[in-house]
Design an enzyme around this catalytic site. Structure first.
Site, short mmCIF file in Angstrom:
data_model
loop_
_atom_site.label_atom_id
_atom_site.label_comp_id
_atom_site.label_asym_id
_atom_site.label_seq_id
_atom_site.Cartn_x
_atom_site.Cartn_y
_atom_site.Cartn_z
N SER A 141 0.86 -1.20 0.00
CA SER A 141 0.00 0.00 0.00
C SER A 141 0.88 1.24 0.00
CB SER A 141 -0.86 0.00 1.27
OG SER A 141 -1.47 1.25 1.46
N TYR A 154 -1.57 -0.60 10.73
CA TYR A 154 -1.80 -0.97 9.32
C TYR A 154 -0.59 -0.59 8.46
CZ TYR A 154 -3.89 -1.11 4.66
OH TYR A 154 -4.15 -1.40 3.33
P1 NDP Z 1 -11.79 -5.67 0.25
O1 NDP Z 1 -12.26 -5.55 1.65
O2 NDP Z 1 -12.74 -5.46 -0.85
O3 NDP Z 1 -11.08 -7.08 0.04
C1 NDP Z 1 -10.36 -7.73 1.05
C2 NDP Z 1 -10.30 -9.19 0.70
O4 NDP Z 1 -9.51 -9.88 1.67
C3 NDP Z 1 -11.68 -9.85 0.69
O5 NDP Z 1 -11.80 -10.64 -0.47
C4 NDP Z 1 -11.67 -10.72 1.94
O6 NDP Z 1 -12.45 -11.90 1.68
C5 NDP Z 1 -10.20 -11.06 2.04
N1 NDP Z 1 -9.81 -11.48 3.39
C6 NDP Z 1 -9.83 -10.75 4.53
N2 NDP Z 1 -9.43 -11.51 5.56
C7 NDP Z 1 -9.15 -12.75 5.07
C8 NDP Z 1 -8.71 -13.96 5.63
N3 NDP Z 1 -8.46 -14.09 6.94
N4 NDP Z 1 -8.52 -15.02 4.82
C9 NDP Z 1 -8.80 -14.93 3.50
N5 NDP Z 1 -9.21 -13.81 2.90
C10 NDP Z 1 -9.40 -12.73 3.68
O7 NDP Z 1 -10.58 -4.62 0.14
P2 NDP Z 1 -9.52 -4.29 -1.02
O8 NDP Z 1 -9.86 -4.97 -2.27
O9 NDP Z 1 -9.35 -2.84 -0.98
O10 NDP Z 1 -8.20 -4.94 -0.38
C11 NDP Z 1 -7.33 -5.81 -1.05
C12 NDP Z 1 -5.90 -5.49 -0.64
O11 NDP Z 1 -5.53 -4.20 -1.11
C13 NDP Z 1 -5.67 -5.49 0.87
O12 NDP Z 1 -4.46 -6.13 1.15
C14 NDP Z 1 -5.56 -4.00 1.19
O13 NDP Z 1 -4.81 -3.76 2.35
C15 NDP Z 1 -4.89 -3.49 -0.08
N6 NDP Z 1 -5.01 -2.06 -0.31
C16 NDP Z 1 -6.27 -1.50 -0.45
C17 NDP Z 1 -6.39 -0.13 -0.62
C18 NDP Z 1 -7.71 0.54 -0.70
O14 NDP Z 1 -7.77 1.80 -0.61
N7 NDP Z 1 -8.82 -0.18 -0.87
C19 NDP Z 1 -5.19 0.73 -0.71
C20 NDP Z 1 -3.96 0.03 -0.59
C21 NDP Z 1 -3.88 -1.31 -0.40
P3 NDP Z 1 -13.36 -12.70 2.73
O15 NDP Z 1 -13.92 -11.71 3.71
O16 NDP Z 1 -14.40 -13.34 1.86
O17 NDP Z 1 -12.44 -13.70 3.36
#
Ligand code: NDP
Length: 246
Positions: A141, A154
Site C-alpha cells: 500500500s 496498518y
Molecule cells: P476488500 O475488503 O474489498 O477485500 C479484502 C479481501 O480480503 C476480501 O476478499 C476478503 O475476503 C479477504 N480477506 C480478509 N481476511 C481474510 C482472511 N483471513 N482469509 C482470506 N481472505 C481474507 O478490500 P480491497 O480490495 O481494498 O483490499 C485488497 C488489498 O488491497 C488489501 O491487502 C488492502 O490492504 C490493499 N489495499 C487497499 C487499498 C484501498 O484503498 N482499498 C489501498 C492500498 C492497499 P473474505 O472476507 O471473503 O475472506
C-alpha cells in the site's frame, strides 16, 4: 510472461481489488484460482468468469491458516497441474488510534496482512522453484511510505509486506527466475474500510475519502502490466495514487 493458460492463485478474490484482478486476468486467458472465506461471492465470480469463456476454480480458505493454503495448493495442482503465480491480496484495515488499545484488531492485521502473505509464499514456493520460474505479487500500500490517521499498525503491516517483497526478489529472482512485485495502491473504492470500528477514525475518514478515488480495475491493470513483462524484466514496485490524493 504470457498469461494464456498460466495458473494464478488470487487471495481475497471475493471483493474489491482481488475480484477485479481475477476478472481481468481470466479475460487474458489465465486459469484463476479464487480464494477467500466468503464462498457465495467466489462462486458468483467463478460463474461470471466462466460465462465470459474463462477458467476458474474456487477454493475457500483463511490466509491465516497454513492448512487452508495446503488445500488451496493441492486442489490447484489437482485441477490445473501447476502454479505459475500467486497474488497475495487478502487484507484488512481496521484503523484506530493506538491509545484506544484495540489490540485484537492489531493482531488480526498482523495475522492477515503479514502472516497471510508469508503463508501464501511458503505454500507455493516449492512448485515455483520446481518450475524454475513464476511470479509473486504482494499487495502492499502507499501506507508503506506514509502514515495516515489511525494507521500506525496498518502502515507497519504494509511496510513489512513491501520489505519482505524486496528480500524475496533478491533471493528468488536471480537464482530461480521467480519475479516479485509489490503493488502499492493509494485510496481505492472497496469494502476495505468496513472493518473500522473506531468512531473518531470513521468521522475523519469520510473527509479523507471525499475525493475521486481509484477503482479496483485500476489496480488490476497495474498487476496485469507487472505480470506481462518479459521474464528478464522484474517490476519491483508499482505505486499508484488517485490524482487528488496528497
Ligand atoms: P476488500 O475488503 O474489498 O477485500 C479484502 C479481501 O480480503 C476480501 O476478499 C476478503 O475476503 C479477504 N480477506 C480478509 N481476511 C481474510 C482472511 N483471513 N482469509 C482470506 N481472505 C481474507 O478490500 P480491497 O480490495 O481494498 O483490499 C485488497 C488489498 O488491497 C488489501 O491487502 C488492502 O490492504 C490493499 N489495499 C487497499 C487499498 C484501498 O484503498 N482499498 C489501498 C492500498 C492497499 P473474505 O472476507 O471473503 O475472506
Amino acid at each position: 510472461m504470457k498469461l494464456e493458460n498460466s495458473v494464478i492463485i488470487i487471495t481475497g478474490a471475493s471483493s474489491g481489488i482481488g475480484e477485479a484482478t481475477a476478472l481481468k486476468l481470466a479475460k487474458h486467458g489465465a486459469k484463476v484460482v479464487l480464494t477467500a472465506r466468503r464462498e457465495d461471492r467466489l462462486e458468483k465470480l467463478k460463474k461470471k468468469i466462466e460465462d465470459e469463456g474463462g477458467k476458474a476454480l474456487v477454493v475457500t480458505g483463511d490466509v491465516t491458516k497454513k492448512e487452508d493454503f495446503e488445500t488451496i495448493v493441492s486442489k490447484t495442482l489437482e485441477t490445473f497441474d501447476t502454479i505459475n503465480v500467486i497474488i497475495n491480496n487478502a487484507g484488512l484495515m481496521p484503523l484506530s488510534y493506538v491509545e484506544k488499545l484495540k489490540t485484537d484488531e492489531w493482531n488480526t492485521m498482523i495475522d492477515v496482512n503479514i502472516k497471510g502473505v508469508l503463508n501464501g509464499v511458503s505454500a507455493v514456493l516449492p512448485t515455483l522453484i520446481k518450475n524454475k520460474g513464476g511470479h509473486i505479487v504482494n499487495i502492499s500500500s502507499t501506507a508503506a511510505y506514509q502514515y495516515f490517521p489511525g494507521g500506525a499498525v496498518y502502515c507497519a503491516t504494509k511496510a513489512a509486506v513491501k520489505m519482505f517483497s524486496e528480500g524475496l526478489r533478491k533471493e528468488l529472482a536471480p537464482k530461480y527466475g521467480i519475479n516479485v512485485t509489490s503493488i502499492e495502491p493509494g485510496a481505492v473504492s472497496t469494502e476495505l474500510t468496513e472493518t473500522i470500528t473506531d468512531q473518531d477514525i470513521l468521522d475523519k475518514f469520510s473527509d479523507m475519502m471525499n475525493m475521486t478515488t481509484l477503482e479496483s480495475e485500476d489496480i488490476a491493470e497495474a498487476i496485469l502490466y507487472a505480470l506481462t513483462q518479459p521474464a528478464r524484466v522484474n517490476i519491483n514496485d508499482i505505486h499508484v495514487l488517485p490524482s487528488e490524493q496528497q
